[in-house]
Design a protein around this motif. Structure first.
Motif, mmCIF file in Angstrom:
data_model
loop_
_atom_site.group_PDB
_atom_site.id
_atom_site.type_symbol
_atom_site.label_atom_id
_atom_site.label_comp_id
_atom_site.label_asym_id
_atom_site.label_seq_id
_atom_site.Cartn_x
_atom_site.Cartn_y
_atom_site.Cartn_z
ATOM 1 N N ASP A 159 46.960 48.121 34.322
ATOM 2 C CA ASP A 159 46.489 46.995 34.974
ATOM 3 C C ASP A 159 45.280 46.554 36.114
ATOM 4 N N ASN A 191 53.323 43.782 33.985
ATOM 5 C CA ASN A 191 54.659 43.598 34.992
ATOM 6 C C ASN A 191 54.501 44.366 35.997
ATOM 7 N N ASP A 220 47.123 36.171 37.625
ATOM 8 C CA ASP A 220 48.999 35.925 36.575
ATOM 9 C C ASP A 220 49.717 35.801 35.149
ATOM 10 N N PHE A 221 48.473 35.522 34.124
ATOM 11 C CA PHE A 221 47.998 36.545 32.585
ATOM 12 C C PHE A 221 47.907 37.773 32.645
ATOM 13 N N TYR A 247 45.323 31.546 36.877
ATOM 14 C CA TYR A 247 45.861 32.077 36.435
ATOM 15 C C TYR A 247 46.365 33.018 35.193
ATOM 16 N N SER A 302 49.016 39.893 34.958
ATOM 17 C CA SER A 302 50.231 40.119 35.835
ATOM 18 C C SER A 302 51.566 39.987 34.925
ATOM 19 N N ASN A 303 51.347 39.005 34.503
ATOM 20 C CA ASN A 303 52.420 39.101 32.785
ATOM 21 C C ASN A 303 52.358 40.266 32.158
ATOM 22 N N ILE A 304 51.062 40.618 31.323
ATOM 23 C CA ILE A 304 50.427 41.534 30.570
ATOM 24 C C ILE A 304 52.173 42.756 30.787
ATOM 25 N N SER A 361 53.512 43.310 39.977
ATOM 26 C CA SER A 361 52.418 42.434 41.063
ATOM 27 C C SER A 361 51.276 41.942 41.753
#
Length: 771
Positions: free
Chosen positions: A481, A540, A533-534, A530, A536-538, A542
């Motif tokens: 990340d 996982n 968020d993109f 956004y 973070s979704n990849i 936060s």
């Protein structure tokens, strides 16, 4: 002590008691002798009786011995004959034994010759050892044994030479086919890793079984130095699966090692083998000059190295002492330093991110393969972080071109959407939300231009491309990340920012385009959350995590907006200068035309239409642009009056110029951009207005009387400015006689001008001295 020390008569008493004790013992001895005396007498009597019987026995024994000697003479003769026969028999047995010793020696020597003929050299050495240690010492006195002893060293040397020749053929063979061995090992490591990963996901159990299959298995010795498979003719789709070790026949190494060990030259063989393998290692580690141009060049380079160390690892585990762990570690450390240096050099030439990504995948497979064989590869993964930075650089260069192409293809107009389907297509690419716009009916226009969703999609594609490199690096989700956010920050703050700055500076980008760029950057800035968020979704991870980095899009787009705003101010001023340049005043006209100049009306119309476009900009930007334009226009008009090349100005020219300034003031008072308070915008022309009023009214007495006071009517008129303009009018009056209608007072007027000029000069000089 008590006897001597106690009483005076103690000694006497003691002696008396001692005498009494002696008498008691004497009586006991006498009793004992009286008890045994009779037995002693009886024994003497018995002994006297036996003496007579002993004399009789002696006579009988002598007689018996004589008769026995006479009877044994014949037996003695027969015994001597038997002894002679036994000696002959023993001699015959000795001859047979000697013959039996010689026959095995001859049989073993014959066997040795046969083993040499069929190339069973290790067995031949064992036979020689048996001959020397067991058989020949038994018959060493014979001449044929000496001949055999002399031939054995020659046979040993012959075996050493033959085995060494086989070893050289083996070394040449594995050098030639090391890339194929390494390719097989890397393929198996990759398959093992894929299988283990799938198994772990399926069963949720830890895995890590060593993929080094069968490396402790010793292959059977063979007579010929051959590879177990012919690499050139191997069918790629063969169903039989062989390990990398199974592809090689190691029997020449085992045979040579055993032979030299038996001969006591094991250390010589070990040194020779290690020296030759070090030479081969240097050859394997030497890259081709064009290796960086294709993936195949890197794959072949890695395969050769893996093949080399797979062979060494197998030798380490199946032989005792030929190579040691210390030797292989030293060799690997040397190779690792060379590999890292080569990769650093050659990877720096790679400008294609796809090639760098494939190189990374090859390095990961290469590292995983050698790690499975017990070699430390941490430095390779550290190198991958350096290559990751280079990969990001190549990505940034590639995306720089993509951004430039997007900006070049953009029409810098709001996106029109005719129906709901088109609208959903746009918002599926870009996270746009506007409740007010949603209420409008179709067709309608989205405020940003077509480049905004394209840039947003390309940033996401960049994140995907950056993620590809982070895979298989054995790093945690937090580290991945962090890497993604850092690379994305570089894309925004360096690449995209640079492209925006270059775009803003391009000559063909006009005011309309600059306005649209400001709107676009505003929406891109809002979309940064956004993108977070993109990511973070990849990964996982936060965004609430303490160590999570943030995207720096805010500063990037703010800087771009500021540059665009500054460019708007610059281009507005340039456009005003273009209109001013086409101004064609007749500075000697007798009277004005009664209407404003055409160039100025065109300029004002241009400004009106331009500021209408600015309605989409933030209010402060539009107001600043409008104020800057009015100030620049006022300054340009003032410079036109005070131009050193302009020598004469008539009163009619002043009147015409005044009409133009009035139009400027009317434009300022019409509120071309909302938000100004009172006559703030008109103040941009206050210097011109007071100067022109002074010359139009000709109120010099008031000006000179009130000069320097805060309540002066002409507070903004500088004496030097007024002097410059008045001198130009003075020169014009001399030639054109502007006071011709007052011919009677012509001299008085001229004198008045000269008087005012003198007073103004004195004011200017006083200001200069004060300064």
């Amino acid at each position: 002590r008590s006897v001597y020390d106690d009483q005076p008569n103690a000694h006497q008493k003691f002696m008396e008691k001692l005498d009494a004790c002696i008498r008691n013992h004497d009586r006991e001895i006498e009793k004992m002798c009286n008890f045994h005396h009779q037995g002693f007498v009886d024994a003497i009597t018995e002994l006297l009786k036996v003496r007579a019987d002993a004399e009789k026995l002696k006579v009988q024994v002598t007689d018996t011995n004589r008769r026995l000697q006479d009877a044994g003479k014949e037996v003695i003769a027969q015994t001597e004959e038997i002894i002679r026969c036994r000696v002959q028999q023993r001699n015959i047995t000795t001859v047979v034994e000697k013959l039996q010793l010689c026959l095995p020696v001859l049989e073993m020597y014959s066997k040795l010759k046969e083993q040499m003929s069929v190339k069973r050299y290790y067995s031949a050495l064992k036979t020689m050892e048996q001959l020397e240690n067991l058989y020949l010492p038994r018959v060493s006195q014979y001449r044929f044994c000496q001949i055999m002893m002399e031939n054995l060293p020659k046979l040993r040397e012959e075996i050493k030479e033959i085995s060494m020749s086989d070893l050289k053929d083996f070394l040449e063979s594995i050098r030639k086919h090391s890339d194929r061995i390494g390719e097989t090992a890397m393929k198996q490591a990759q398959q093992q890793k894929t299988f283990s990963t799938a198994l772990q996901k399926q069963n949720n159990v830890n895995y890590g079984r060593n993929m080094h299959l069968g490396r402790n298995r010793i292959l059977e010795s063979k007579n010929e130095v051959t590879l177990k498979r012919t690499f050139e003719d191997e069918d790629e789709h063969d169903e039989e699966v062989l390990t990398a070790q199974d592809l090689v026949d190691f029997s020449p190494v085992y045979r040579c090692l055993h032979i030299y060990s038996v001969l006591g030259d094991g250390e010589i063989f070990e040194n020779y083998y290690r020296k030759q393998r070090r030479k081969q290692a240097r050859l394997v580690l030497q890259p081709q000059s064009s290796m960086h141009e294709t993936v195949e060049g890197y794959r072949r380079y890695f395969s050769q190295i893996v093949g080399f160390f797979v062979v060494e690892d197998h030798i380490l585990h199946v032989t005792q002492g030929l190579v040691t762990r210390t030797y292989t570690d030293e060799l690997w450390n040397m190779a690792l330093s060379k590999i890292i240096a080569v990769l650093r050099t050659h990877s720096s030439y790679c400008s294609d991110p796809d090639l760098v990504l494939e190189l990374k995948n090859l390095i990961v497979v290469f590292a995983d393969t050698l790690q499975g064989y017990g070699f430390p590869v941490n430095r390779l993964f550290d190198l991958l972080f350096e290559i990751r930075d280079q990969y990001n650089e190549t990505l940034l260069k590639k995306w720089s071109g993509l951004f430039r192409d997007i900006f070049e293809a953009d029409n810098y107009s709001p996106i029109p959407v005719a129906n709901e389907e088109e609208y959903r297509i746009v918002i599926s690419k870009f996270p746009f939300q506007d409740p007010e716009l949603d209420k409008q009916s179709f067709p309608k226009k989205l405020p940003m231009s077509q480049s905004v969703p394209q840039i947003y999609m390309q940033v996401k594609e960049f994140i995907y491309a950056s993620l590809k490199f982070s895979e298989s690096l054995h790093r945690s989700s937090t580290e991945i990340d962090d890497m993604l956010r850092k690379s994305t920050n570089l894309l925004l703050t360096r690449t995209l920012s640079s492209c925006l700055q270059n775009l803003i500076k391009k000559p063909h980008i006009g005011l309309t385009e600059l306005v649209q760029i400001i709107i676009n950057t505003t929406h891109l800035e809002q979309a940064c959350k956004y993108l977070e968020d993109f990511i973070s979704n990849i990964t996982n991870i936060s965004q609430l995590t303490v160590h999570t980095a943030r995207l720096y899009g805010l500063s990037t787009f703010k800087d771009a907006r500021h540059a665009a705003e500054g460019e708007i101010y610059t281009k507005l001023n340039q456009k005003i200068d273009e209109f001013i340049q086409i101004a064609d005043y007749d500075w000697t006209m007798s009277e004005s035309d009664g209407r404003a100049s055409g160039y100025l009306m065109d300029l004002i119309n241009f400004l009106r239409s331009t500021f209408q476009v600015f309605t989409h900009l933030p209010g402060k930007v539009a107001q600043t642009a409008c104020m800057s334009a009015c100030q620049h226009l006022s300054m340009s008009l003032m410079q036109m009056l005070l131009d050193s090349e302009l020598k004469q100005i008539s009163m009619g020219a002043i009147q015409q110029f005044n009409l133009d300034v009035i139009q400027c003031e009317l434009f300022a008072s019409s509120e071309p951009v909302p938000g100004f308070q009172g006559d703030t915008l008109q103040l941009a022309f206050i210097d011109l207005r007071q100067l022109l009023d002074l010359f139009m009214v000709w109120d010099w007495s008031t000006y000179l009387a009130d000069y320097g006071q805060a309540t002066s009517k002409y507070l903004r008129v500088n004496p030097s400015t007024a002097l410059t303009l008045l001198e130009k009018m003075k020169d014009s009056s001399k030639k054109n006689n502007i006071f011709a209608q007052f011919r009677k007072n012509d001299r008085d007027k001229q004198k008045l001008i000269e008087t005012v000029v003198k007073q103004l000069r004195s004011l200017v000089n006083g200001m200069s001295q004060h300064t």
